[in-house]
Design a protein around this motif. Sequence first.
Motif, PDB file in Angstrom:
ATOM      1  N   GLY A 122     103.579 -16.100  -4.277  1.00  0.00           N
ATOM      2  CA  GLY A 122     103.472 -17.269  -3.403  1.00  0.00           C
ATOM      3  C   GLY A 122     102.038 -17.665  -3.089  1.00  0.00           C
ATOM      4  O   GLY A 122     101.807 -18.667  -2.424  1.00  0.00           O
ATOM      5  N   GLY A 123     101.053 -16.876  -3.536  1.00  0.00           N
ATOM      6  CA  GLY A 123      99.655 -17.223  -3.329  1.00  0.00           C
ATOM      7  C   GLY A 123      99.021 -16.550  -2.123  1.00  0.00           C
ATOM      8  O   GLY A 123      97.894 -16.870  -1.756  1.00  0.00           O
ATOM      9  N   LEU A 124      99.702 -15.614  -1.483  1.00  0.00           N
ATOM     10  CA  LEU A 124      99.171 -14.924  -0.312  1.00  0.00           C
ATOM     11  C   LEU A 124      98.228 -13.816  -0.762  1.00  0.00           C
ATOM     12  O   LEU A 124      98.584 -12.983  -1.602  1.00  0.00           O
ATOM     13  CB  LEU A 124     100.329 -14.330   0.499  1.00  0.00           C
ATOM     14  N   HIS A 125      97.023 -13.787  -0.198  1.00  0.00           N
ATOM     15  CA  HIS A 125      96.032 -12.761  -0.510  1.00  0.00           C
ATOM     16  C   HIS A 125      96.099 -11.678   0.550  1.00  0.00           C
ATOM     17  O   HIS A 125      96.198 -11.976   1.740  1.00  0.00           O
ATOM     18  CB  HIS A 125      94.622 -13.363  -0.527  1.00  0.00           C
ATOM     19  N   GLY A 126      96.013 -10.420   0.126  1.00  0.00           N
ATOM     20  CA  GLY A 126      96.049  -9.324   1.080  1.00  0.00           C
ATOM     21  C   GLY A 126      95.612  -8.027   0.444  1.00  0.00           C
ATOM     22  O   GLY A 126      95.343  -7.948  -0.748  1.00  0.00           O
ATOM     23  N   THR A 127      95.537  -6.990   1.289  1.00  0.00           N
ATOM     24  CA  THR A 127      95.133  -5.665   0.852  1.00  0.00           C
ATOM     25  C   THR A 127      96.312  -4.721   1.073  1.00  0.00           C
ATOM     26  O   THR A 127      96.949  -4.744   2.130  1.00  0.00           O
ATOM     27  CB  THR A 127      93.917  -5.175   1.661  1.00  0.00           C
ATOM     28  N   VAL A 186      97.105  -8.822   5.858  1.00  0.00           N
ATOM     29  CA  VAL A 186      96.599 -10.156   5.578  1.00  0.00           C
ATOM     30  C   VAL A 186      95.304 -10.392   6.360  1.00  0.00           C
ATOM     31  O   VAL A 186      94.333 -10.909   5.829  1.00  0.00           O
ATOM     32  CB  VAL A 186      97.658 -11.223   5.929  1.00  0.00           C
ATOM     33  N   ASN A 187      95.296 -10.029   7.634  1.00  0.00           N
ATOM     34  CA  ASN A 187      94.074 -10.048   8.433  1.00  0.00           C
ATOM     35  C   ASN A 187      94.064  -8.769   9.255  1.00  0.00           C
ATOM     36  O   ASN A 187      94.800  -7.842   8.962  1.00  0.00           O
ATOM     37  CB  ASN A 187      93.989 -11.326   9.288  1.00  0.00           C
ATOM     38  N   ASP A 188      93.251  -8.684  10.296  1.00  0.00           N
ATOM     39  CA  ASP A 188      93.125  -7.433  11.042  1.00  0.00           C
ATOM     40  C   ASP A 188      94.422  -6.992  11.706  1.00  0.00           C
ATOM     41  O   ASP A 188      94.651  -5.816  11.909  1.00  0.00           O
ATOM     42  CB  ASP A 188      92.023  -7.577  12.108  1.00  0.00           C
ATOM     43  N   VAL A 189      95.287  -7.928  12.055  1.00  0.00           N
ATOM     44  CA  VAL A 189      96.483  -7.606  12.817  1.00  0.00           C
ATOM     45  C   VAL A 189      97.756  -7.730  11.991  1.00  0.00           C
ATOM     46  O   VAL A 189      98.676  -6.923  12.126  1.00  0.00           O
ATOM     47  CB  VAL A 189      96.584  -8.544  14.049  1.00  0.00           C
ATOM     48  N   THR A 190      97.838  -8.700  11.123  1.00  0.00           N
ATOM     49  CA  THR A 190      99.081  -9.051  10.445  1.00  0.00           C
ATOM     50  C   THR A 190      99.339  -8.176   9.223  1.00  0.00           C
ATOM     51  O   THR A 190      98.501  -8.054   8.339  1.00  0.00           O
ATOM     52  CB  THR A 190      99.043 -10.526  10.006  1.00  0.00           C
TER      53      THR A 190
END
Length: 108
Positions: free
Chosen positions: A62-67, A80-84
């Motif tokens: 879907g194009g979502l960037h994350g670690t 996805v970010n510090d919290v999500t």
Amino acid sequence: MLNFAAAAAGGGTNNLLGMVLPFILMFAIFYFLLIRPQQKKQKQRNSMLGALKKGDKVVTIGGLHGTIVEITDDIVVLRVNDVTKLTFDRSAISTATVVNEKAGEASK
């Protein structure tokens, strides 16, 4: 009339080969142009999905960037970010970038 029947019976093998040969050639062309490249791509994707580990940066279908934070056999949890944190199927990963830990330590 008898000669015509004998000629038709003798030429039947050539006629049959002439009818089947185009189908064999079409299958060979389809195999080398469509089936084989798709199998290579699928094998490469499966090896990429098998090599995923914590810390890899990925992009989902879907194009979502994350670690990657957690990973199991079929589920990946992405930060996805510090919290999500979001949970995805492993098959939803489109591409992966391996984080080079030595490069990160050298810059500190």
